[in-house]
Design an enzyme around this catalytic site. Structure first.
Site, PDB file in Angstrom:
ATOM      1  N   HIS A   1       1.123  -1.521   0.245  1.00  0.00           N
ATOM      2  CA  HIS A   1      -0.011  -0.324  -0.244  1.00  0.00           C
ATOM      3  C   HIS A   1       0.549   1.331   0.007  1.00  0.00           C
ATOM      4  O   HIS A   1       0.375   2.387  -0.096  1.00  0.00           O
ATOM      5  CB  HIS A   1      -1.348   0.406   1.137  1.00  0.00           C
TER       6      HIS A   1
ATOM      7  N   TYR B   1     -13.449   5.163  10.199  1.00  0.00           N
ATOM      8  CA  TYR B   1     -13.224   5.735   9.157  1.00  0.00           C
ATOM      9  C   TYR B   1     -12.992   5.380   8.404  1.00  0.00           C
ATOM     10  O   TYR B   1     -13.691   4.176   7.974  1.00  0.00           O
ATOM     11  CB  TYR B   1     -11.090   5.283   9.257  1.00  0.00           C
TER      12      TYR B   1
ATOM     13  N   SER C   1     -12.280   5.857   4.033  1.00  0.00           N
ATOM     14  CA  SER C   1     -11.596   6.057   2.981  1.00  0.00           C
ATOM     15  C   SER C   1     -12.094   6.844   1.490  1.00  0.00           C
ATOM     16  O   SER C   1     -12.797   6.395   1.646  1.00  0.00           O
ATOM     17  CB  SER C   1     -10.253   4.737   2.527  1.00  0.00           C
TER      18      SER C   1
ATOM     19  N   THR D   1      -5.306   9.998  -0.152  1.00  0.00           N
ATOM     20  CA  THR D   1      -6.900  10.088   0.489  1.00  0.00           C
ATOM     21  C   THR D   1      -7.111  10.403   1.818  1.00  0.00           C
ATOM     22  O   THR D   1      -6.301  11.589   2.663  1.00  0.00           O
ATOM     23  CB  THR D   1      -7.014   8.282   0.893  1.00  0.00           C
TER      24      THR D   1
END
EC number: 2.3.1.21
Length: 658
Positions: free
Chosen positions: A372, A486, A488, A499
C-alpha cells in the site's frame, strides 16, 4: 494509530450527485501488444491538475469537533474544545502558516504526499494484515477459461498489455465524466489532445469532466518495497523484462518481454507456466517468502545478511521483476477461504513487498494482493478492471491452445538462495510469528439480498450512507456505544492526491442508531425515515468535502508531521486522549464497486477493531468483515443484517421485527 487500508476509489457515494455511472471499462483493441490506442495521451492532463487545497485552520477545527461530538461525553468534549481553541490561536496557527508557505514552494506535488509516504515507509509493523489489502476477480464468464494455466496465461498477457499501453502513452487517461455524452466522445478527445498539457485540465472541466491523478501508475510494475532500518524504500527498475513466478515456495523467472520490448508470444508464456506447474519439487524446508511478513527492521537486518551471503543478484531479480505471479496448489472452497487465501495465504507463496501479487488458485480463482505504500485503490482498480476485461473479452489463449514447443528448461530460471544458519533461524522465527497472527484472524461475510442501490436511490437515500448507518447500528447493538469510524475517500482529483477520511459516525447517525436499536416503538415510521434522510444528507456533505480535500484528518496529520520535522514539542491537541481515541479506528471501512470485483478485504487496523470491506450493488449489499479475538465478526454481521433489515422494513412501511 493512523488508519491505513485505503481501497476506496474516487469518487464514491453521493460525492458529486446521485446516480452517476461507474467508469466504463475502456474499449479493447483485441489481442496484440496494446489494450487500446487512446486518442488523448495517457498523461495529457497531469501537468494541469489542480493542487490539493489546504483547508482553512478554522474549518479543520470545526470539522474535527463535529466528528468528536458523538464520541465524547460533555465533560470530555469541553476539554477537547479548549485544546482546539488554544491550538487554533497559537502553535496551530504558526504550523498552518508554515505548511501553507512550504506548499507554495512545492507546487509540483501535494502537501500530503511526502508525509503520507513517510507514514507508510517508517511504519515498522509487518505489511501483512496491517497494510496490504486484496481484491478478487469475478470468475471468467466462460467456465472452461477458469482452468489455472489458461487463466494465468491470459491474465499475465493482459497485465503486460496494460504495462505496454501505459508506457507507450496509449492508455486512456483516468477521467471522471459527469456528462459522458459530452466529454467521453471521440470528437471531444480529438479536440482536447491539441490543447497544451498545461491547460488541458481546464478544457475537460468546461465539459464537466474531471481528470484524475495518474502519478502512481508507474509503480505498478517492476516495483518493490525494500526493507531498510527505520524507513523502507520504494524501488523501481523499469528496464527489467522478466516475470517472477512463485509456486510451492519456489521462485522462477523468465522474460516476458523480448529484447525489443515486445510481449513474448502467449504460447511461449503458456509453455513456461505449464513447465513451472509440472515441477514436482517438494516445498523448500526454509521458504524465503516468510521474511517479507516480518517486522520491517527485523527483515531489513535479515535482508542485509542475505546480501552478505551472496544473494544480492538473486534478490535484484525478485525486486526488479515486472510483477509477481503466484500459482497456488489448492482450489478455493468458499468466500471465507478465498479472503484468507488472498489476504495472507500460508506465507510461503507470496512476495508481500512486491507492488502487487497476481494470485491464481488451482481452480482459476484470481486476485490482486497489493502493497500500500506506493499507491491507493484508484491505480490498482484501473489495472484490475482492464486486466479482467481484456483477459475475458480478448483472451490470448483458449482452453484448446497448445503451448509452444520451446525448451522451457532453458528459458525458465529457478532461483536458489544461499542460506546460512542465522537466515534459517530468521525464516523459522518469521514463520512462527506469521502462523500465530493469522490464526487469530477471523473473516466472515454476508450478502443482503433484499435490495441495494436501485431501491435506496428511489427512496432518495445515499446507498453508501445507508451501509455506513448499518455499521453504526450494528456496533451499538453489539457493544452499546458509538466509536471512531474511518471511511477512505480518494483525493485523486488533485495532483499527487492520496486519500482523505470520511468520518461516518456523527450526531445524526448516533441519534438514528439509538432510535432504531433502543426505542424503535417510540418513533413513527415517518420519524425514523426522516432521521435516515438527515444521516444521508450529512454523509453526502462529508463525502463531497473529503473528495474535494476538505476533510480534517490529513490537515491535522500534516501539521503534526511538520511539528515533528521542525523539532517542535507535540502540541496539546495531539496529546489529548480524545485525539488518540478518534484515530484508534475500531470501525475501519472501505468500499469499491466494479463489474470485475468479486470480493475485497483487509484486516482490522487496531487489535480491537473490525476491517469492513463492502459494496452496495444494484440489488444487493455485500459485506466482508475481519476481526481479532475480543471482537466477533460473525455477530457483528448478524447485527449489520438486522440493521439493514430494520431500515428496509421502515422504508417499505413494515413494522420493525423485534
Amino acid at each position: 494509530m493512523v488508519p491505513r487500508l485505503l481501497l476506496r476509489a474516487w469518487p464514491r457515494g453521493p460525492a458529486l450527485g446521485p446516480g452517476y455511472p461507474c467508469r466504463p471499462l475502456s474499449a479493447s483493441t483485441g489481442p496484440g501488444q496494446y489494450l487500446q490506442h487512446s486518442l488523448v495521451p495517457t498523461m495529457h492532463y497531469q501537468d494541469s491538475l489542480p493542487r490539493l487545497p489546504i483547508p482553512k485552520l478554522e474549518d479543520t477545527i470545526r470539522r474535527y469537533l463535529s466528528a468528536q461530538k458523538p464520541l465524547l461525553d460533555d465533560g470530555q468534549f469541553r476539554k477537547t474544545e479548549q485544546f482546539c481553541k488554544s491550538f487554533e490561536n497559537d502553535i496551530g496557527k504558526e504550523l498552518h502558516e508554515q505548511l501553507v508557505a512550504q506548499d507554495k514552494q512545492n507546487k509540483h506535488t501535494s502537501y500530503i504526499s511526502g508525509p503520507w509516504f513517510d507514514m507508510y515507509l517508517t511504519a515498522r509493523d509487518s505489511v501483512v494484515l496491517n497494510f496490504n489489502p486484496f481484491m478478487s476477480f469475478n470468475p471468467d464468464p466462460k467456465p472452461e477459461y477458469n482452468n489455472q494455466l489458461t487463466r494465468a496465461t491470459n491474465m499475465t498477457v493482459s497485465a503486460i498489455r496494460f504495462l505496454k499501453t501505459l508506457r507507450a502513452g496509449l492508455l486512456e487517461p483516468e477521467v471522471f465524466h459527469l456528462n459522458p455524452a459530452k466529454s467521453d466522445t471521440d470528437s471531444f478527445k480529438r479536440l482536447i489532445r491539441f490543447v497544451p498539457s498545461f491547460l488541458s485540465w481546464y478544457g475537460a472541466y468546461l465539459v464537466n469532466a474531471y481528470p484524475l491523478d495518474m502519478s502512481q501508475y508507474f509503480r505498478l510494475f517492476n516495483s518493490t518495497r525494500l526493507p531498510k532500518p527505520t524507513r523502507d524504500e520504494l524501488f523501481t527498475d523499469d528496464k527489467a523484462k522478466h516475470l517472477l513466478v512463485l509456486r510451492r515456495g519456489h521462485f522462477y523467472i523468465f522474460d516476458i518481454l523480448d529484447q525489443d520490448g515486445n510481449i513474448v508470444s502467449a504460447s511461449e508464456i503458456q509453455a513456461h507456466l505449464k513447465y513451472i506447474l509440472s515441477d514436482v519439487s517438494p516445498a523448500p524446508e526454509f521458504p524465503l517468502a516468510y521474511l517479507t511478513s516480518e517486522n520491517r527492521d527485523v527483515w531489513a537486518g535479515l535482508r542485509q545478511q542475505l546480501i552478505s551471503s551472496g544473494n544480492e543478484e538473486t534478490l535484484r531479480k525478485v525486486d526488479s521483476a515486472v510483477f509477481c505471479l503466484c500459482l497456488d496448489d489448492a482450489p478455493i472452497k468458499d468466500l471465507i477461504h478465498l479472503s484468507h487465501n488472498m489476504l495472507h495465504g500460508d506465507g510461503t507463496n507470496r512476495w508481500f513487498d512486491k507492488s502487487f501479487n497476481l494470485i491464481i488458485a488451482k481452480d482459476g480463482t484470481a486476485a490482486v494482493h497489493f502493497e500500500h505504500a506506493w499507491g491507493d485503490g484508484v491505480a490498482v482498480l484501473r489495472f484490475f478492471n482492464e486486466v479482467f476485461k481484456d483477459s475475458t473479452q480478448a483472451p490470448a489463449v483458449t482452453p484448446q491452445s497448445q503451448p509452444a514447443t520451446t525448451d522451457s528448461s532453458v528459458a525458465v530460471q529457478k532461483l536458489s538462495f544461499k542460506l546460512n544458519d542465522a537466515l534459517k533461524t530468521g525464516i523459522t522465527a518469521a514463520k512462527e510469528k506469521f502462523d500465530a497472527i493469522v490464526k487469530t484472524l477471523t473473516i466472515d461475510c454476508i450478502q443482503f439480498q433484499r435490495g441495494g442501490k436501485e431501491f435506496l436511490k428511489r427512496q432518495k437515500l445515499s446507498p453508501d450512507a445507508v451501509a455506513q448507518l448499518a455499521f453504526q447500528m450494528a456496533f451499538l447493538r453489539q457493544y452499546g456505544q458509538t466509536v471512531a469510524t474511518y471511511e477512505s475517500c480518494s483525493t485523486a482529483a488533485f495532483k499527487h492526491g492520496r486519500t482523505e477520511t470520511i468520518r461516518p459516525a456523527s450526531i445524526f447517525t448516533k441519534k438514528c442508531s439509538e432510535a432504531f436499536v433502543r426505542a424503535p416503538s417510540k418513533h413513527s415510521a415517518g420519524e425514523l425515515q426522516q432521521m435516515m434522510v438527515e444521516c444521508s444528507k450529512y454523509h453526502g456533505q462529508l463525502t463531497k468535502e473529503a473528495a474535494m480535500g476538505q476533510g480534517f484528518d490529513r490537515h491535522l496529520f500534516a501539521l503534526r508531521h511538520l511539528a515533528a520535522a521542525r523539532g517542535v514539542a507535540l502540541p496539546d491537541l495531539y496529546l489529548d486522549p480524545a485525539y488518540r481515541q478518534i484515530n484508534h479506528n475500531i470501525l475501519s471501512t472501505s468500499t469499491l464497486s466494479s463489474p470485475a470485483v468479486n470480493i475485497g478485504g483487509f484486516a482490522p487496523v487496531v487489535p480491537d477493531g473490525f476491517g469492513i470491506g463492502y459494496a452496495v450493488h444494484d440489488n444487493w449489499i455485500g459485506c466482508n468483515v475481519s476481526s481479532y479475538p475480543g471482537r466477533n465478526a460473525r455477530e457483528f454481521l448478524q447485527c449489520v443484517e438486522k440493521a439493514l433489515g430494520d431500515m428496509f422494513d421502515v422504508l417499505e412501511g413494515k413494522p420493525i421485527k423485534t
